[in-house]
Design a protein around this motif. Structure first.
Motif, mmCIF file in Angstrom:
data_model
loop_
_atom_site.group_PDB
_atom_site.id
_atom_site.type_symbol
_atom_site.label_atom_id
_atom_site.label_comp_id
_atom_site.label_asym_id
_atom_site.label_seq_id
_atom_site.Cartn_x
_atom_site.Cartn_y
_atom_site.Cartn_z
ATOM 1 N N ILE B 373 -5.545 -11.033 -1.615
ATOM 2 C CA ILE B 373 -5.605 -10.650 -3.031
ATOM 3 C C ILE B 373 -5.811 -11.889 -3.889
ATOM 4 N N ASN B 374 -5.063 -12.925 -3.541
ATOM 5 C CA ASN B 374 -5.207 -14.206 -4.223
ATOM 6 C C ASN B 374 -6.648 -14.701 -4.136
ATOM 7 N N LEU B 375 -7.224 -14.586 -2.943
ATOM 8 C CA LEU B 375 -8.604 -15.030 -2.729
ATOM 9 C C LEU B 375 -9.559 -14.255 -3.632
ATOM 10 N N LEU B 376 -9.393 -12.939 -3.623
ATOM 11 C CA LEU B 376 -10.281 -12.096 -4.432
ATOM 12 C C LEU B 376 -10.229 -12.512 -5.898
ATOM 13 N N VAL B 412 -10.596 -6.673 -20.811
ATOM 14 C CA VAL B 412 -9.652 -5.607 -20.470
ATOM 15 C C VAL B 412 -10.236 -4.755 -19.338
ATOM 16 N N PHE B 413 -11.529 -4.465 -19.467
ATOM 17 C CA PHE B 413 -12.187 -3.692 -18.420
ATOM 18 C C PHE B 413 -12.097 -4.422 -17.076
ATOM 19 N N GLY B 414 -12.371 -5.736 -17.110
ATOM 20 C CA GLY B 414 -12.280 -6.538 -15.877
ATOM 21 C C GLY B 414 -10.874 -6.511 -15.311
ATOM 22 N N ALA B 415 -9.886 -6.603 -16.207
ATOM 23 C CA ALA B 415 -8.493 -6.595 -15.748
ATOM 24 C C ALA B 415 -8.170 -5.283 -15.043
ATOM 25 N N ILE B 416 -8.637 -4.181 -15.650
ATOM 26 C CA ILE B 416 -8.364 -2.878 -15.036
ATOM 27 C C ILE B 416 -9.027 -2.793 -13.659
ATOM 28 N N LEU B 417 -10.265 -3.264 -13.587
ATOM 29 C CA LEU B 417 -11.003 -3.237 -12.321
ATOM 30 C C LEU B 417 -10.260 -4.025 -11.243
ATOM 31 N N PHE B 418 -9.868 -5.255 -11.591
ATOM 32 C CA PHE B 418 -9.158 -6.085 -10.616
ATOM 33 C C PHE B 418 -7.831 -5.457 -10.221
ATOM 34 N N PHE B 419 -7.164 -4.874 -11.242
ATOM 35 C CA PHE B 419 -5.878 -4.267 -10.922
ATOM 36 C C PHE B 419 -6.048 -3.152 -9.897
ATOM 37 N N CYS B 422 -6.827 -4.717 -6.408
ATOM 38 C CA CYS B 422 -5.707 -5.449 -5.811
ATOM 39 C C CYS B 422 -4.532 -4.524 -5.503
ATOM 40 N N PHE B 423 -4.318 -3.567 -6.402
ATOM 41 C CA PHE B 423 -3.215 -2.646 -6.163
ATOM 42 C C PHE B 423 -3.484 -1.814 -4.912
ATOM 43 N N ALA B 424 -4.730 -1.399 -4.758
ATOM 44 C CA ALA B 424 -5.081 -0.624 -3.559
ATOM 45 C C ALA B 424 -4.847 -1.464 -2.307
ATOM 46 N N MET B 425 -5.244 -2.745 -2.368
ATOM 47 C CA MET B 425 -5.044 -3.606 -1.197
ATOM 48 C C MET B 425 -3.565 -3.729 -0.865
ATOM 49 N N SER B 426 -2.771 -3.923 -1.900
ATOM 50 C CA SER B 426 -1.352 -4.143 -1.639
ATOM 51 C C SER B 426 -0.690 -2.867 -1.112
ATOM 52 N N LYS B 427 -1.092 -1.711 -1.678
ATOM 53 C CA LYS B 427 -0.575 -0.437 -1.164
ATOM 54 C C LYS B 427 -0.953 -0.261 0.307
ATOM 55 N N TYR B 428 -2.213 -0.600 0.590
ATOM 56 C CA TYR B 428 -2.671 -0.410 1.957
ATOM 57 C C TYR B 428 -1.895 -1.298 2.919
ATOM 58 N N SER B 429 -1.567 -2.492 2.471
ATOM 59 C CA SER B 429 -0.815 -3.386 3.357
ATOM 60 C C SER B 429 0.559 -2.804 3.661
ATOM 61 N N ARG B 430 1.190 -2.171 2.656
ATOM 62 C CA ARG B 430 2.480 -1.517 2.900
ATOM 63 C C ARG B 430 2.340 -0.436 3.971
ATOM 64 N N HIS B 431 1.276 0.335 3.790
ATOM 65 C CA HIS B 431 1.036 1.445 4.706
ATOM 66 C C HIS B 431 0.820 0.931 6.131
ATOM 67 N N LEU B 432 0.022 -0.136 6.226
ATOM 68 C CA LEU B 432 -0.289 -0.716 7.532
ATOM 69 C C LEU B 432 0.977 -1.219 8.203
ATOM 70 N N GLU B 433 1.800 -1.875 7.390
ATOM 71 C CA GLU B 433 3.050 -2.429 7.885
ATOM 72 C C GLU B 433 3.923 -1.326 8.486
ATOM 73 N N ALA B 434 4.035 -0.237 7.720
ATOM 74 C CA ALA B 434 4.873 0.868 8.184
ATOM 75 C C ALA B 434 4.299 1.477 9.450
ATOM 76 N N LYS B 435 2.966 1.569 9.495
ATOM 77 C CA LYS B 435 2.334 2.230 10.636
ATOM 78 C C LYS B 435 2.499 1.400 11.906
ATOM 79 N N LEU B 436 2.478 0.088 11.750
ATOM 80 C CA LEU B 436 2.507 -0.766 12.936
ATOM 81 C C LEU B 436 3.922 -1.123 13.370
ATOM 82 N N ALA B 437 4.915 -0.712 12.595
ATOM 83 C CA ALA B 437 6.277 -1.109 12.934
ATOM 84 C C ALA B 437 6.725 -0.395 14.207
#
Ligand SMILES: Nc1ncnc2c1ncn2[C@@H]1O[C@H](COP(=O)(O)OP(=O)(O)O)[C@@H](O)[C@H]1O
Ligand SMILES: [Mg+2]
Lengths: 264, 442
Positions: B373-376, B412-419, B422-437
């Motif tokens: 996310i930081n990279l993006l 503002v539009f750019g901020a919404i886009l990035f949000f 990035c939010f989708a990425m972070s949500k997905y990482s949570r999901h992945l974590e739970a799935k692989l535990a």
């Protein structure tokens, strides 16, 4: 290459063994090891023949683990020679990898791979090291799971099993590699009392198949049942070694007597 | 004295807990007088902030207009979204030729199609799917995006990518409909299930080679007009840089981390020096170095274009960050795992690749995705050295004559886009974590 030397030494050192007629499979000669300044193994001489079952006991910190871990080179010795299955252990990594495929090891803490299912734990070595096909490896894995009596757990993960079950999986995992030698480092010490028997039973069965075994354990009943020889270690030295009857009923050394009086 | 209970103890309600809404409110927001006051204050502040934003952005916002002046006529204090919409193509594609936009879109669609099997149940060989995306997709997409002449290497790789994509789709279909993996399916269909494994492998190899040949012949007739990288821009360019960055930085980081823990002194010292060097310099400096210093050191004939230089810089920089993350993950793996792996005869690479890395990476998913996310977000820095990434385009709107001075809305539009991304990425990482535990009970 070192085979001739091994055979020559057999007669000199192998008198104690009940299986003296068969091949020498492990030969430790004047082995010394230090952890930095600490002299942990002192002039260890040990010859093991094919099919022999050896129990090593001794107080905590006496170097038992270090000794058997030297045999599959999890620890490196600094002096003396170790020959396993005709191959001298030295810096040659190929030799070490080869010996590790021939020597199975079971740890006190199981060391199963938590991210893999039981079946995957068992098939990993056969597939990647022995180059078996997945089907063959799974067939073999199921055979050994039958033998340790937990085939129904094949698709679970290690953390879902009890300690005793995990240790039996660990034994099966080693056996799947078809090793010539099995090393056990206090396999029942981390187990709840009611689970010790299920693991020992599996080990006794294994012993009856003629597997060469070196077992570090304080289960003296087990030693009496299966051991060809019992070795007592203290402070990095092999203090006494004898066949189990004589060892338990008629120990020669003071240190052995003291130790036996403490644990029996 | 009486010790035996003669009456039944009445069952009691559980003490107030968080499961009811009221209970939750009481415990979390209105526990004491102080926290109640704080809650009321914060809620009031949020209310006014949201209300102001709503009025500015939605109820007074202008959605259709030709110029900023027109916006003002309709609503003086409302947001002028019309300007953002007028620039939407630029925001997404930069100055990519408008007739060729389908190439970018197709590239995106192909990527989604290629990765989709990763999320489908029952599909076999997901590791292979993932690897093929990283190894083959860039060539297909690279040609799709830039076009022009194809070298022989590029031709081969494009053919391989096409076959990879086709096989991946077929494998997803057979897997999803319960026919097992593609290779199993083929073997069964041609009635060779009983054949020796070697023979089966040879048959599959023959089919693969045949497919490669067909794909190769087809791609010879496939040409696209050249679109130079200077025309790339907007969100597309941001995705290109961060996509390659993500795909390259993780393997790079893994190898650097292994290097840093290596027993070989030369490897260890070099890896450590490399990691520490990059980690102690800001990304912007690395980018400037890559684009201004790098050309000074390499011969004229080996000059890379600015985009490639930037991508290399981003990859190296984040590889070093990920190396430290991976190293932390490696340190958490107990020694017994190495010993367990050694005792079944696995060598260094087998131990690392099959036992240690999968566990270490799994522990580190949140940190790794955090770095992604930081990279993006950091790729927006390339706007400073003159690439037309999304941030630069958003700022360019305010210099466009009809929309002159339009600063807020694009950002503002750019901020919404990035949000959203990035939010989708972070949500997905949570999901992945739970799935692989798998390491815990239950
Ligand atoms: N990696 C190590 N580094 C330093 N000392 C060690 C290490 N491993 C074991 N030791 C020491 O070596 C001695 C023998 O250890 P070990 O072989 O584990 O004994 P045992 O298995 O008989 O209890 C102990 O005193 C222990 O503290
Ligand atoms: Mg020990």
């Amino acid at each position: 290459m070192s085979n001739t030397k091994t055979k020559a030494r057999k007669n000199a050192n192998g008198q104690l063994a009940s299986a003296a007629s068969s091949e020498v499979i492990i030969d430790l000669n004047e082995v010394n090891k230090w952890y930095s300044e600490f002299h942990v193994l002192k002039n260890i001489n040990l010859v093991v023949h094919e099919g022999e079952r050896i129990v090593i006991c001794g107080p905590s910190g006496s170097g038992k683990s270090t000794l058997i871990r030297c045999i599959n080179h999890l620890e490196e010795h600094q002096d003396g020679s170790i020959v396993v299955d005709g191959i001298t252990l030295d810096k040659n990594l190929k030799n070490i990898d080869h010996i590790r495929t021939e020597v199975g090891m079971v740890f006190q803490s199981f060391n199963l791979f938590p991210h893999l299912t039981i079946l995957e734990n068992l098939t990993l070595g056969p597939i990647w090291v022995r180059k078996l096909t997945k089907v063959d490896a799974e067939k073999r894995a199921m055979e050994y799971l039958e033998r340790v009596r937990i085939p129904e757990q094949a698709d679970k993960f290690p953390a879902q099993l009890s300690g005793g079950q995990q240790q039996r999986v660990a034994i099966a995992r080693s056996l799947c590699m078809n090793p010539k030698i099995m090393l056990f480092d206090e396999p029942t010490s981390a187990l709840d009392p009611e689970m010790i028997k299920e693991v020992l039973d599996v080990m006794i069965e294994l012993a009856n198949t003629g597997m060469t075994m070196i077992v570090v354990t304080h289960e003296m009943g087990f030693a009496k049942t299966i051991a060809d020889r019992v070795i007592f270690m203290d402070e990095g030295v092999i203090v006494e070694e004898n066949e189990p009857n004589a060892f338990f009923n008629n120990p020669q050394q003071e240190r052995t007597k003291l130790f036996l009086s403490q644990i029996l | 004295m009486e010790y035996v209970r003669t009456k039944d103890v009445p069952t009691r309600k559980p003490p107030m807990n968080e499961s009811s809404l009221l209970g939750w409110l009481k415990i979390n927001l209105f526990d004491t007088l102080f926290s109640s006051v704080l809650t009321v204050l914060v809620l009031t502040a949020i209310f006014f902030a949201v209300k102001a934003l709503w009025i500015w952005g939605v109820s007074d916002g202008v959605w259709v207009a030709e110029t900023r002046r027109e916006c003002f006529k309709i609503s003086l204090d409302g947001a002028c979204w019309a300007g953002v919409f007028a620039w939407l193509d630029n925001i997404f594609y930069g100055r990519y030729p408008r007739d060729e936009l389908w190439r970018v879109n197709l590239g995106g669609v192909l990527l989604v199609i290629w990765m989709l099997p990763l999320w489908l149940p029952r599909v076999r060989g997901k590791i292979l799917v993932g690897l093929s995306v990283v190894a083959l997709y860039p060539f297909l997409a690279g040609y799709l995006f830039s076009g022009g002449e194809k070298g022989i290497f590029m031709q081969v790789m494009i053919a391989a990518a096409i076959v990879g994509l086709a096989a991946n789709i077929a494998n997803a279909v057979t897997g999803y409909f319960n026919h097992g993996s593609l290779s199993n399916f083929i073997i069964r269909k041609i009635g060779k299930s009983e054949a020796h494994e070697k023979q089966q492998r040879n048959i599959l190899l023959a089919i693969l080679l045949f497919a490669l040949a067909v794909a190769f012949i087809w791609q010879m007739s496939w040409t696209e007009e050249n679109v130079t990288w200077t025309k790339w821009g907007g969100l597309f360019l941001t995705f290109v840089i961060s996509g390659i960055g993500i795909a390259a930085a993780l393997p790079g980081g893994i190898f650097l981390a292994l290097g840093r823990r290596s027993k070989l002194p030369v490897v260890r010292v070099l890896s450590t020096a490399f990691i520490e060097l990059f980690r102690s310099v800001p990304l912007i400096t690395v980018l400037f170095m890559a684009t201004t210093m790098f050309p000074l050191f390499v011969p004229e004939s080996f000059q890379l274009n600015k985009l490639v230089q930037v991508i290399i810089a981003v990859c190296l920089f984040y590889a070093c960050y990920l190396a430290e993350t991976v190293r932390a993950g490696l340190q958490a793996i107990p020694k017994g795992q190495y010993e367990g792996a050694h005792t079944i005869g696995l060598g260094y690479w087998g131990t690392m690749g099959l036992i240690i890395m999968p566990q270490a990476l799994k522990h580190m998913i949140p940190n790794i995705v955090g770095t992604f996310i930081n990279l993006l977000k950091s790729t927006t820095l390339v706007s400073v050295i003159g690439l037309f990434d999304i941030l630069n385009i958003l700022r360019a709107i305010s210099k466009d004559t009809p929309w002159i001075g339009l600063h807020k809305e694009p950002l503002v539009f750019g901020a919404i886009l990035f949000f959203i991304i990035c939010f989708a990425m972070s949500k997905y990482s949570r999901h992945l974590e739970a799935k692989l535990a798998t390491g815990h009970r239950n």
